[in-house]
Design a protein around this motif. Structure first.
Motif, short mmCIF file in Angstrom:
data_model
loop_
_atom_site.label_atom_id
_atom_site.label_comp_id
_atom_site.label_asym_id
_atom_site.label_seq_id
_atom_site.Cartn_x
_atom_site.Cartn_y
_atom_site.Cartn_z
N THR A 183 4.37 -6.20 7.16
CA THR A 183 3.24 -5.44 6.78
C THR A 183 3.17 -5.39 5.34
O THR A 183 4.48 -5.23 4.79
CB THR A 183 2.84 -4.30 7.23
N PRO A 184 2.20 -5.27 4.35
CA PRO A 184 2.49 -4.56 3.20
C PRO A 184 2.35 -3.29 3.32
O PRO A 184 1.98 -2.71 4.14
CB PRO A 184 1.10 -5.35 2.37
N GLY A 185 2.10 -2.57 2.09
CA GLY A 185 1.88 -1.05 2.13
C GLY A 185 2.91 -0.27 1.02
O GLY A 185 2.40 0.82 1.18
N GLY A 186 3.74 -0.74 0.51
CA GLY A 186 4.49 -0.03 -0.63
C GLY A 186 5.03 0.98 0.27
O GLY A 186 5.90 0.71 1.16
N GLU A 187 5.29 2.31 -0.20
CA GLU A 187 6.00 3.40 0.64
C GLU A 187 5.66 3.41 1.93
O GLU A 187 6.53 3.89 2.90
CB GLU A 187 5.65 4.66 0.11
N VAL A 229 4.89 4.62 -8.10
CA VAL A 229 3.60 3.82 -8.35
C VAL A 229 3.13 2.91 -7.22
O VAL A 229 4.17 2.24 -6.37
CB VAL A 229 3.95 2.73 -9.42
N PRO A 230 2.21 2.78 -6.70
CA PRO A 230 1.64 1.83 -5.57
C PRO A 230 1.98 0.59 -5.73
O PRO A 230 2.16 0.05 -6.75
CB PRO A 230 0.00 2.05 -5.55
N GLY A 231 2.25 -0.12 -4.51
CA GLY A 231 2.82 -1.49 -4.36
C GLY A 231 1.57 -2.38 -4.06
O GLY A 231 0.51 -1.91 -3.91
N SER A 232 1.81 -3.49 -4.15
CA SER A 232 0.72 -4.78 -3.80
C SER A 232 1.67 -5.88 -3.19
O SER A 232 2.32 -6.44 -3.87
CB SER A 232 0.03 -5.00 -5.25
N THR A 233 1.46 -6.18 -1.98
CA THR A 233 2.45 -6.66 -1.23
C THR A 233 1.49 -7.51 0.01
O THR A 233 0.41 -7.22 -0.10
CB THR A 233 3.39 -5.94 -0.56
N THR A 234 1.83 -8.60 0.32
CA THR A 234 1.42 -9.46 1.54
C THR A 234 2.34 -9.59 2.40
O THR A 234 3.64 -9.37 2.32
CB THR A 234 0.60 -10.46 1.07
N SER A 235 2.20 -10.33 3.71
CA SER A 235 3.09 -10.53 4.67
C SER A 235 2.64 -11.64 5.73
O SER A 235 1.41 -11.86 5.59
CB SER A 235 3.36 -9.17 5.61
N PHE A 236 3.45 -12.25 6.41
CA PHE A 236 2.92 -13.03 7.32
C PHE A 236 4.15 -13.62 8.36
O PHE A 236 5.34 -13.24 8.04
CB PHE A 236 2.64 -14.51 6.56
N SER A 237 3.55 -13.92 9.60
CA SER A 237 4.73 -14.42 10.55
C SER A 237 4.20 -15.86 11.09
O SER A 237 2.98 -16.13 11.01
CB SER A 237 4.53 -13.58 11.74
#
Length: 612
Positions: free
Chosen positions: A503-507, A417-425
């Motif tokens: 980064t986000p991006g699931g797999e 199932v595709p993911g839904s993510t975010t990221s920060f630095s």
């Protein structure tokens, strides 16, 4: 049509066979020797006193406000996380999970924080289908992220919970212009939201889809945050220390009234979560896993992160090839990266599971001898089939478990199932650095807003975070923490900070970070150029768990004719992806020659870098 400029006319929503379009090597060649200002859509952002690069402009500005008010990278991180809960609710929230890699400049040490919850103890995946494990009342894992916020503030922060949650509470109460991607995600989940009044109240407040740009509020979430702040404030008034006052907020959430309300909601709706599930949770601090690559020290998240070990293996596999001499535009360079991803994933998907319950041979998988044997699988001439896992030192057979699925248990739908993510630095004025990747799993996690809390849980029981095969270690089990690809990275050299990214991006998270690291460490690209360079993603049908599965490569349509011809000649199944569509790196990079620091933000999503 000039495909190198397709992105100017809108986002393409289909993935087309690459061979169907004619590419111009002259127009699509990526000019690596040009200055960063010439080859990027966005400038690098300087920040001698502090930098924040996050997946939404309001989140970035919130983090910068905290830094300018005297907070450090840990304080700013929690403020960014809380704001992302409001402005990116489909991707992250207090009810989600996440991983953090933190550099403490005073002690010159690196730390990994896993804020990841377990599946409810009552879960028996044998009684559920794939969709029930993905969305709805039977899906989900214990919220890990809020506990991570508190633990981060306790260990490295300086400000109060009230100070760092203040901006998010204001956005939740008074509103903000809702961004288009959030509206699209709500539209995709509308049917699910309409089955739960608590969800429709939050995301369909006028009994309709919000319009892009309209003022969007989350009053229930604001009240939950205010209750947590009040618990901290009351404890301080009673004479508690700062750490104990923060613990009072943690206890309210996991062992107090909020936990009781969440458990009551699940009981009422025939769900699985209980007070015991919430009370059992603790965030986990540990040493990051580490590998040396061409003189650089790469630090990232240990299991239950899958992506951290994946990135380290990929880097070590290509270290045996002189990528710089080949050049970025060489088809052989891209071929070697693709093959390293395949070899690493064959091991990662076989051996990774909750290390509290299973032996994960991390040291064996990163040993030089083992990686040399796995590198031997890579051919410079041809794409190999998806390989079988290797046999690293330290692997063990799984111990028998009382909840082990029996031989008659049917496998779930095999597709991830595709993911839904975010990221920060973030980097503060003292040189403390945070790389973080929080997630809701899939969009809005389970899709179930838990009563009046305004929170949704990460849907970590879904196939992708878990294996669809009952015999696998990472099959969904009660009390087990599923695997995530989130793997924020900090790069050091000779004890000095070099880079932070996530980064986000699931797999695709691990492979996106891998490519950007190669762009910087091998090809010496500036940070924004490294982020914006064309990239690819490797996909498996149905998944990466089995030897010999079908592998395809989606490459952003800015690759060169030379790369296309060379890769297809080597046997790669190439598909064309929109120009800026794969991943969304947020990164901070130190200029080795000048000693200055700059941040980059990915134009592939609504990310923003800010500095002061």
């Amino acid at each position: 049509m000039n495909i190198s400029r397709l992105f100017l006319f809108g986002v393409i929503l289909v993935v087309a066979p690459l061979g169907a379009l004619q590419l111009s090597a002259q127009e699509n060649a990526y000019p690596l020797q040009m200055s960063s200002s010439r080859l990027t859509h966005r400038p690098e952002v300087p920040g001698p006193n502090g930098l924040v690069t996050a997946g939404h402009p309001l989140a970035s500005i919130t983090g910068l406000r905290i830094l300018m008010a005297g907070g450090n990278a840990a304080d700013a991180s929690v403020a960014v996380l809380a704001t992302l809960n409001v402005v990116r609710p489909q991707m992250s929230g207090a009810g989600g999970n996440g991983f953090f890699t933190y550099y403490d400049s005073q002690s010159k040490t690196l730390h990994a924080l896993s804020a990841t919850g377990a599946a409810p103890l009552a879960l028996d995946a044998r009684t559920l289908d794939s969709e029930q494990l993905n969305k709805g009342i039977n899906a989900g894992v214990v919220p890990g992220l809020f506990g991570g916020w508190i633990s981060l503030l306790q260990k490295f922060g300086t400000l109060s919970l009230g100070e760092v949650l203040g901006p998010a509470i204001t956005y939740a109460r008074e509103g903000h212009p809702i961004e288009a991607s959030v509206v699209r995600s709500i539209a995709s989940s509308q049917a699910l939201f309409e089955t739960f009044p608590s969800s429709s109240k939050v995301f369909l407040p006028a009994k309709r889809l919000p319009e892009t740009g309209e003022n969007f509020t989350m009053p229930d979430l604001a009240r939950t945050f205010e209750r947590l702040v009040a618990a901290e404030k009351h404890a301080l008034e009673e004479g508690a220390s700062r750490e104990d006052a923060l613990q009072a907020a943690f206890d309210l959430f996991y062992r107090g009234e909020i936990a009781e309300e969440m458990a009551a909601f699940y009981r009422k709706n025939a769900g699985l979560f209980t007070e015991e599930d919430f009370a059992n949770y603790e965030p986990l601090w540990s040493e990051p896993i580490h590998a040396r690559y061409r003189g650089y020290d790469i630090y990232t998240s240990p299991p239950t992160s899958r992506g951290g070990l994946e990135v380290l293996m990929q880097l070590k596999l290509v270290e045996g090839f002189d990528l710089k001499a080949l050049g970025w535009q060489s088809a052989l360079t891209q071929h070697l990266l693709i093959e390293a991803i395949k070899v690493a994933k064959a091991d990662i998907y076989h051996y990774l599971a909750d290390p509290r319950l299973h032996e994960v041979p991390v040291e064996g998988m990163l040993s030089d001898e083992y990686l040399k044997s796995r590198r031997a699988l890579i051919s410079k001439e041809r794409s190999i089939s998806f390989p079988a896992p290797g046999k690293p030192q330290g692997r063990k057979m799984l111990a028998a478990r009382t909840d082990q699925p029996d031989a008659t248990t049917s496998p779930l739908d095999e597709s991830s199932v595709p993911g839904s993510t975010t990221s920060f630095s973030i980097r503060d004025k003292d040189g403390n650095v945070m790389a973080a990747t929080p997630t809701h799993g899939g969009a809005f996690g389970t899709g179930v807003v838990v009563g009046n809390t305004g929170l949704t849980f990460n849907n970590g029981t879904r196939v992708g975070s878990t294996s669809p095969y009952p015999e696998d270690a990472n099959y969904a089990r009660g009390g087990q923490v599923p695997i995530l690809n989130n793997s924020p990275i900090i790069v050091m050299r000779d004890g000095e900070f070099v880079m932070a990214l996530g980064t986000p991006g699931g797999e695709t998270i691990g492979q996106t970070q891998f490519q950007v690291l190669v762009n910087v460490l091998d090809f010496e690209m500036p940070v924004q150029a490294a982020i914006e360079a064309p990239r690819f993603s490797v996909f498996a049908e149905p998944n990466f768990y089995r030897e010999g599965v079908d592998i395809s490569v989606r490459f952003e349509d800015r690759l060169t004719q030379q790369q296309y011809d060379g890769l297809t000649a080597m046997g790669h199944d190439l598909m064309l992806a929109p120009s800026f569509s794969l991943g969304s790196i947020q990164a901070i990079l130190k200029n080795a020659e000048l000693g200055t620091v700059a941040a980059g933000a990915d134009p592939r999503r609504a990310a923003q870098a800010v500095g002061w």
